[in-house]
Motif scaffolding. Structure first.
Motif, PDB file in Angstrom:
ATOM      1  N   PHE A  46      51.814  35.516  44.675  1.00  0.00           N
ATOM      2  CA  PHE A  46      52.197  34.599  43.595  1.00  0.00           C
ATOM      3  C   PHE A  46      52.941  35.274  42.446  1.00  0.00           C
TER       4      PHE A  46
ATOM      5  N   ARG B  86      49.856  32.257  37.449  1.00  0.00           N
ATOM      6  CA  ARG B  86      51.322  32.331  37.497  1.00  0.00           C
ATOM      7  C   ARG B  86      51.935  31.867  36.179  1.00  0.00           C
TER       8      ARG B  86
ATOM      9  N   VAL C 272      45.440  30.150  41.054  1.00  0.00           N
ATOM     10  CA  VAL C 272      46.680  30.926  41.148  1.00  0.00           C
ATOM     11  C   VAL C 272      47.782  30.286  40.294  1.00  0.00           C
ATOM     12  N   ASP C 273      47.848  28.960  40.271  1.00  0.00           N
ATOM     13  CA  ASP C 273      48.849  28.279  39.436  1.00  0.00           C
ATOM     14  C   ASP C 273      48.656  28.630  37.962  1.00  0.00           C
TER      15      ASP C 273
ATOM     16  N   ASN D  65      44.253  27.784  44.978  1.00  0.00           N
ATOM     17  CA  ASN D  65      45.613  27.345  44.631  1.00  0.00           C
ATOM     18  C   ASN D  65      45.711  26.968  43.151  1.00  0.00           C
TER      19      ASN D  65
ATOM     20  N   GLN E  52      47.724  35.064  49.461  1.00  0.00           N
ATOM     21  CA  GLN E  52      48.744  34.196  48.901  1.00  0.00           C
ATOM     22  C   GLN E  52      49.466  34.960  47.791  1.00  0.00           C
TER      23      GLN E  52
ATOM     24  N   VAL F 262      40.057  26.617  49.468  1.00  0.00           N
ATOM     25  CA  VAL F 262      41.401  27.155  49.249  1.00  0.00           C
ATOM     26  C   VAL F 262      42.125  26.363  48.163  1.00  0.00           C
ATOM     27  N   GLU F 263      41.808  25.087  48.024  1.00  0.00           N
ATOM     28  CA  GLU F 263      42.423  24.278  46.968  1.00  0.00           C
ATOM     29  C   GLU F 263      42.078  24.849  45.595  1.00  0.00           C
TER      30      GLU F 263
END
Length: 299
Positions: free
Chosen positions: A161, A291, A287-288, A284, A159, A280-281
């Motif tokens: 990012f 970022r 990763v947020d 996510n 993913q 995977v959640e």
């Protein structure tokens, strides 16, 4: 009867080929590890390892055993992750691999944020080069990895990012230090220093600058911080990613950063994980956070 602990011990020895080091990694004594593996070999009726006082080697059966054992280890870890992720994706134990050209510039600001937002998360960080982290990820030793692309992911999911450019670092008294932009052809004669073999940042920098003779630019340094310090001593110049600029300039007032004016982005940051990974959640959410931290700290 084969136990999961015995499987994990056997896999650790197969990775280190050293009983004492494997025992330390498993947080048990060398005698306890040797006893557990001896019991495993007795139950199987076949030796997994050839060993004496100096060397440890896998037997042919040991190699085939460990190949299947890795799959069992991955599935076991995925089952545990699946169960805990039902309560909350970031309330469990997560092992994350990070490459050395990202971790020193991201983690100091990211970790306090994680501790504040997800106090129940038990985070284990492993810093290593991309190729080693890919092996650990495929073997189930880590949950996901933060790497720079392009890189051969060997069928793993990813993913993207974050994207960033490179900056040229030179001594502040260099006439070119006053420039806002610099092109790759202007780096000729600048005694460009890059990290030693195995660091993907070096490969990315050479590709961006269209440099073919990599040996001209190699130096036995394992970190960007070392290279920047060498620049401050007028030993040469180097290239660093945008995320490293602020920290590098703050800790080395004798150097300047000039943006590399070549088609970008010069590297892409991504989370890498197994296609079968159940949480995977959680990736996510993680990763947020990364970022947002990078947005706040970017040059």
């Amino acid at each position: 009867m084969i136990t999961l602990k015995q499987i994990q011990y056997a896999l650790e020895v197969s990775e280190t080929l050293n009983f004492r080091r494997a025992a330390d990694n498993c947080c048990i004594s060398a005698s306890a590890l040797s006893s557990a593996l001896g019991e495993l070999e007795k139950n199987l009726g076949v030796d997994l390892f050839e060993r004496n006082n100096k060397t440890v080697l896998l037997t042919q059966f040991g190699k085939e055993f460990c190949e299947k054992a890795r799959k069992i280890n991955i599935l076991t870890a995925d089952i545990e992750t699946l169960a805990t992720s039902y309560f909350h994706p970031l309330n469990n134990h997560i092992k994350v691999g990070v490459i050395p050209t990202i971790s020193p510039y991201l983690l100091p600001t990211l970790l306090p944020t994680i501790n504040s937002k997800y106090p129940r998360l038990s985070l284990e960080l492993i810093e290593n080069q991309s190729s080693i982290l890919i092996k650990k990820l495929k073997a189930g030793w880590i949950d996901f990895a933060i790497l720079a692309l392009p890189f051969d992911l060997e069928g793993l999911s990813y993913q993207r990012f974050w994207e960033e450019d490179f900056f040229w670092i030179t001594h502040k008294n260099d006439p070119k230090a006053l420039k806002k932009e610099i092109t790759a052809d202007m780096l000729e004669g600048s005694n460009l220093m890059l990290l030693d073999d195995g660091h993907c940042l070096t490969e990315h920098a050479l590709e961006v600058c269209k440099i073919k003779n990599a040996h001209r630019y190699a130096i036995e340094a394992s970190s960007l911080m070392t290279l920047v310090q060498l620049v401050s001593c007028r030993m040469g110049t180097t290239l660093i990613p945008a995320m490293a600029v602020k920290q590098s300039l703050a800790s080395n007032p004798l150097v300047s950063a000039v943006h590399l004016d070549e088609p970008g982005p010069h590297r892409t940051i991504a989370a890498i994980y197994r296609p079968t990974y159940p949480n995977v959640e959680g990736i996510n959410l993680f990763v947020d956070l990364i970022r947002n931290e990078l947005k706040n700290s970017s040059v």
